[in-house]
Design a protein around this motif. Structure first.
Motif, PDB file in Angstrom:
ATOM      1  N   HIS A  55       0.815  -1.222   0.000  1.00 49.95           N
ATOM      2  CA  HIS A  55       0.000   0.000   0.000  1.00 49.95           C
ATOM      3  C   HIS A  55       0.847   1.270   0.000  1.00 49.95           C
ATOM      4  N   ALA A  56       2.130   1.116   0.296  1.00 48.97           N
ATOM      5  CA  ALA A  56       2.962   2.313   0.452  1.00 48.97           C
ATOM      6  C   ALA A  56       3.729   2.689  -0.802  1.00 48.97           C
ATOM      7  N   CYS A  57       3.733   1.798  -1.804  1.00 47.40           N
ATOM      8  CA  CYS A  57       4.635   2.021  -2.942  1.00 47.40           C
ATOM      9  C   CYS A  57       3.890   2.226  -4.249  1.00 47.40           C
ATOM     10  N   ASP A  58       4.499   3.023  -5.132  1.00 49.63           N
ATOM     11  CA  ASP A  58       3.970   3.173  -6.488  1.00 49.63           C
ATOM     12  C   ASP A  58       4.402   1.985  -7.331  1.00 49.63           C
ATOM     13  N   ARG A  59       5.674   1.640  -7.177  1.00 48.39           N
ATOM     14  CA  ARG A  59       6.230   0.516  -7.936  1.00 48.39           C
ATOM     15  C   ARG A  59       6.942  -0.415  -6.972  1.00 48.39           C
ATOM     16  N   ILE A  60       7.106  -1.653  -7.411  1.00 48.75           N
ATOM     17  CA  ILE A  60       7.802  -2.639  -6.576  1.00 48.75           C
ATOM     18  C   ILE A  60       8.821  -3.376  -7.451  1.00 48.75           C
ATOM     19  N   ALA A  61      10.000  -3.609  -6.886  1.00 45.74           N
ATOM     20  CA  ALA A  61      10.997  -4.466  -7.543  1.00 45.74           C
ATOM     21  C   ALA A  61      11.232  -5.652  -6.616  1.00 45.74           C
ATOM     22  N   VAL A  62      11.164  -6.852  -7.185  1.00 46.12           N
ATOM     23  CA  VAL A  62      11.305  -8.075  -6.370  1.00 46.12           C
ATOM     24  C   VAL A  62      12.691  -8.655  -6.613  1.00 46.12           C
ATOM     25  N   MET A  63      13.451  -8.829  -5.532  1.00 47.56           N
ATOM     26  CA  MET A  63      14.810  -9.377  -5.667  1.00 47.56           C
ATOM     27  C   MET A  63      14.865 -10.808  -5.183  1.00 47.56           C
ATOM     28  N   TYR A  64      15.627 -11.604  -5.899  1.00 43.96           N
ATOM     29  CA  TYR A  64      15.881 -12.977  -5.459  1.00 43.96           C
ATOM     30  C   TYR A  64      17.325 -13.307  -5.776  1.00 43.96           C
ATOM     31  N   ARG A  65      18.075 -13.685  -4.748  1.00 38.13           N
ATOM     32  CA  ARG A  65      19.499 -14.028  -4.905  1.00 38.13           C
ATOM     33  C   ARG A  65      20.265 -13.019  -5.751  1.00 38.13           C
ATOM     34  N   GLY A  66      20.126 -11.757  -5.403  1.00 40.62           N
ATOM     35  CA  GLY A  66      20.925 -10.715  -6.045  1.00 40.62           C
ATOM     36  C   GLY A  66      20.371 -10.171  -7.344  1.00 40.62           C
ATOM     37  N   ARG A  67      19.299 -10.762  -7.848  1.00 44.00           N
ATOM     38  CA  ARG A  67      18.720 -10.318  -9.121  1.00 44.00           C
ATOM     39  C   ARG A  67      17.355  -9.688  -8.899  1.00 44.00           C
ATOM     40  N   VAL A  68      17.006  -8.690  -9.736  1.00 47.53           N
ATOM     41  CA  VAL A  68      15.614  -8.233  -9.761  1.00 47.53           C
ATOM     42  C   VAL A  68      14.889  -9.165 -10.721  1.00 47.53           C
ATOM     43  N   VAL A  69      13.961  -9.974 -10.194  1.00 52.17           N
ATOM     44  CA  VAL A  69      13.287 -10.955 -11.050  1.00 52.17           C
ATOM     45  C   VAL A  69      11.974 -10.412 -11.617  1.00 52.17           C
ATOM     46  N   GLU A  70      11.425  -9.387 -10.967  1.00 50.00           N
ATOM     47  CA  GLU A  70      10.205  -8.759 -11.498  1.00 50.00           C
ATOM     48  C   GLU A  70      10.111  -7.345 -10.961  1.00 50.00           C
ATOM     49  N   GLU A  71       9.632  -6.435 -11.785  1.00 50.25           N
ATOM     50  CA  GLU A  71       9.353  -5.079 -11.287  1.00 50.25           C
ATOM     51  C   GLU A  71       8.141  -4.535 -12.023  1.00 50.25           C
ATOM     52  N   GLY A  72       7.471  -3.591 -11.397  1.00 51.43           N
ATOM     53  CA  GLY A  72       6.313  -3.006 -12.059  1.00 51.43           C
ATOM     54  C   GLY A  72       5.454  -2.227 -11.084  1.00 51.43           C
ATOM     55  N   PRO A  73       4.312  -1.692 -11.577  1.00 54.37           N
ATOM     56  CA  PRO A  73       3.403  -0.948 -10.699  1.00 54.37           C
ATOM     57  C   PRO A  73       2.940  -1.841  -9.535  1.00 54.37           C
ATOM     58  N   ALA A  74       2.866  -1.242  -8.339  1.00 52.98           N
ATOM     59  CA  ALA A  74       2.536  -2.033  -7.138  1.00 52.98           C
ATOM     60  C   ALA A  74       1.209  -2.774  -7.300  1.00 52.98           C
ATOM     61  N   ASP A  75       0.202  -2.120  -7.886  1.00 53.38           N
ATOM     62  CA  ASP A  75      -1.114  -2.757  -8.034  1.00 53.38           C
ATOM     63  C   ASP A  75      -1.019  -4.002  -8.908  1.00 53.38           C
ATOM     64  N   ARG A  76      -0.317  -3.866 -10.021  1.00 55.84           N
ATOM     65  CA  ARG A  76      -0.199  -5.008 -10.943  1.00 55.84           C
ATOM     66  C   ARG A  76       0.568  -6.154 -10.272  1.00 55.84           C
ATOM     67  N   ILE A  77       1.659  -5.815  -9.590  1.00 53.52           N
ATOM     68  CA  ILE A  77       2.468  -6.859  -8.931  1.00 53.52           C
ATOM     69  C   ILE A  77       1.616  -7.610  -7.909  1.00 53.52           C
ATOM     70  N   CYS A  78       0.803  -6.870  -7.149  1.00 50.99           N
ATOM     71  CA  CYS A  78       0.035  -7.514  -6.069  1.00 50.99           C
ATOM     72  C   CYS A  78      -1.233  -8.207  -6.583  1.00 50.99           C
ATOM     73  N   GLU A  79      -1.777  -7.736  -7.689  1.00 43.30           N
ATOM     74  CA  GLU A  79      -2.996  -8.373  -8.212  1.00 43.30           C
ATOM     75  C   GLU A  79      -2.680  -9.446  -9.247  1.00 43.30           C
ATOM     76  N   ARG A  80      -1.676  -9.187 -10.065  1.00 44.01           N
ATOM     77  CA  ARG A  80      -1.309 -10.158 -11.113  1.00 44.01           C
ATOM     78  C   ARG A  80       0.190 -10.393 -11.121  1.00 44.01           C
ATOM     79  N   PRO A  81       0.718 -11.044 -10.070  1.00 45.93           N
ATOM     80  CA  PRO A  81       2.164 -11.297 -10.062  1.00 45.93           C
ATOM     81  C   PRO A  81       2.526 -12.194 -11.230  1.00 45.93           C
ATOM     82  N   ALA A  82       3.667 -11.932 -11.855  1.00 49.06           N
ATOM     83  CA  ALA A  82       4.039 -12.736 -13.017  1.00 49.06           C
ATOM     84  C   ALA A  82       5.086 -13.788 -12.652  1.00 49.06           C
ATOM     85  N   HIS A  83       6.051 -13.421 -11.855  1.00 45.55           N
ATOM     86  CA  HIS A  83       7.147 -14.348 -11.540  1.00 45.55           C
ATOM     87  C   HIS A  83       6.707 -15.340 -10.455  1.00 45.55           C
ATOM     88  N   PRO A  84       7.071 -16.627 -10.613  1.00 44.05           N
ATOM     89  CA  PRO A  84       6.691 -17.598  -9.582  1.00 44.05           C
ATOM     90  C   PRO A  84       7.173 -17.213  -8.173  1.00 44.05           C
TER      91      PRO A  84
END
Ligand SMILES: Nc1ncnc2c1ncn2[C@@H]1O[C@H](COP(=O)(O)OP(=O)(O)OP(=O)(O)O)[C@@H](O)[C@H]1O
Ligand code: SF4
Ligand SMILES: [Mg+2]
Length: 361
Positions: A240-269
């Motif tokens: 709720h606090a962010c416009d965009r979110i970047a998701v990191m896993y083991r040193g890599r950004v595996v997904e990034e995008g608008p916070a709403d899209r990430i939380c409603e339709r996450p793409a990366h497993p």
């Protein structure tokens, strides 16, 4: 990188993009490695690639959430932006300064423009000083305020973070965790920064206090136009606090995008897994979440986070845990693919379909 070259490389000079027209933060290909212990005097030290080819963008006044489990490289990324460490590779432009171009001396203008709030306010506030002096210090150092003018500004800043004049005379140990974090925020705001790096700013607080501090941060952003890089290890805190979110896993950004899209339709497993760990306020949806988790666990028997073996060099870092793993995943790191709802994902599930010459005909 052409735009990077336009940013300021003169350590002491004003920022080339410091007029607010450029990006607030632009990170490209950030890579940080740490040397570990030597297994034997004649052997090379093992290295940890803590951050691997990370790209991040924050527009002025925007909040980017950086999420991922422990050890994914969030704090290392934050520390590189704060110039608390020197990266092995990559470019960092922040608040108009070309950070990777700094020599040994970090310009005072940068120290003023980019502030930080850390997880443990007790550890980061001087225990020998009263709150008023803690908040006054950056005003003296960065703004040159003295005497009654400075005292007035301290009172204003404390009020802005929901504290009263009585708190100015107290020591950090006399305040609650939430109040101490408010002091850290007031201190960070004192030099009127353009960007604040928040490294797990609410993780050490009770859940009820967490939302108050997140609301305060949001309020401060609306009033001052400051931008945030908000580091957290779970999506519940940042959604709720962010416009965009970047998701990191083991040193890599595996997904990034608008916070709403990430939380409603996450793409990366992995984003799906992070999201499944966030309890839904609706009990019916909570039951569905639990059922989905049980089904996923039964279907994949994925190893627990800390026991997952390291991925093959070059492969997708999530492959050892991924329920959708394919042969290509174990030896090729996926390219980033743009997503319809905004942002990008690095996952072979989204690779463009290969068209054979027969299909073309
Ligand atoms: N100073 C250091 N020396 C050696 N290795 C380090 C150092 N700092 C971090 N690392 C390693 O780099 C990796 C990333 O660490 P980092 O602290 O950035 O993760 P994080 O995502 O912030 O985790 P957490 O949620 O636990 O704070 C980890 O494997 C960590 O052990
Ligand atoms: S690239 Fe493959 S292993 Fe990695 S997340 Fe996507 S499907 Fe899973
Ligand atoms: Mg960390």
């Amino acid at each position: 990188m052409t735009s990077a070259n336009t940013a300021n490389t003169d350590a002491a000079g004003p920022a080339a993009t410091g007029d607010g027209s450029g990006p607030l933060l632009r990170v490209r290909d950030l890579t940080v490695t740490f040397a570990g212990r030597r297994p034997a005097p004649w052997r090379r030290p093992a290295t940890t690639v803590a951050v691997n080819g990370v790209d991040l963008d924050i527009a002025p006044g925007e909040t980017l959430g950086l999420v991922g489990e422990s050890g994914s490289g969030k704090s290392t990324t934050a520390r590189a932006v704060l110039r608390l460490l020197r990266p092995d590779r990559g470019t960092i432009e922040a608040a108009g300064f070309r950070v990777d171009g700094f020599g040994r001396r970090v310009p005072a203008g940068y120290r003023r423009a980019v502030q930080a709030v850390f997880q443990d306010p007790l550890g980061s506030l001087d225990p020998t000083k009263v709150i008023g002096d803690i908040v006054a210090e950056p005003l003296a150092v960065h703004v040159g305020l003295r005497g009654p003018e400075r005292d007035g500004r301290v009172a204003e800043l404390l009020e802005q973070v929901g504290l009263g004049a009585q708190h100015a005379r107290r020591y950090p140990y006399e305040l609650s965790g939430g109040q101490r974090q408010r002091v850290s925020i007031a201190r960070a705001l004192a030099p009127e920064p353009r960007l604040i790096i928040l490294d797990e700013p609410v993780s050490a607080l009770d859940v009820s206090v967490q939302s108050q501090v997140v609301n305060l941060l949001e309020d401060v952003r609306e009033r001052t136009g400051v931008g945030y890089l908000f580091v957290a290890h779970d999506l519940a805190v940042v959604r709720h606090a962010c416009d965009r979110i970047a998701v990191m896993y083991r040193g890599r950004v595996v997904e990034e995008g608008p916070a709403d899209r990430i939380c409603e339709r996450p793409a990366h497993p992995y984003t799906e897994e992070l999201l499944a760990a966030v309890p839904d306020p609706d009990p019916a949806r909570q039951r569905l979440q639990r059922q989905r988790r049980r089904e996923l666990a039964a279907a994949t028997a994925a190893p627990a986070p800390n026991t997952a073996p390291a991925p093959a060099a070059g492969g997708c870092p999530f492959a050892p845990r991924c329920p959708h793993r394919m042969p290509v995943c174990t030896d090729t790191f996926p390219d980033r693919t743009s997503l319809p709802g905004g942002g990008r994902v690095a996952c072979h599930l989204y690779d463009a379909p290969v068209t054979t010459p027969e299909e073309v005909r």
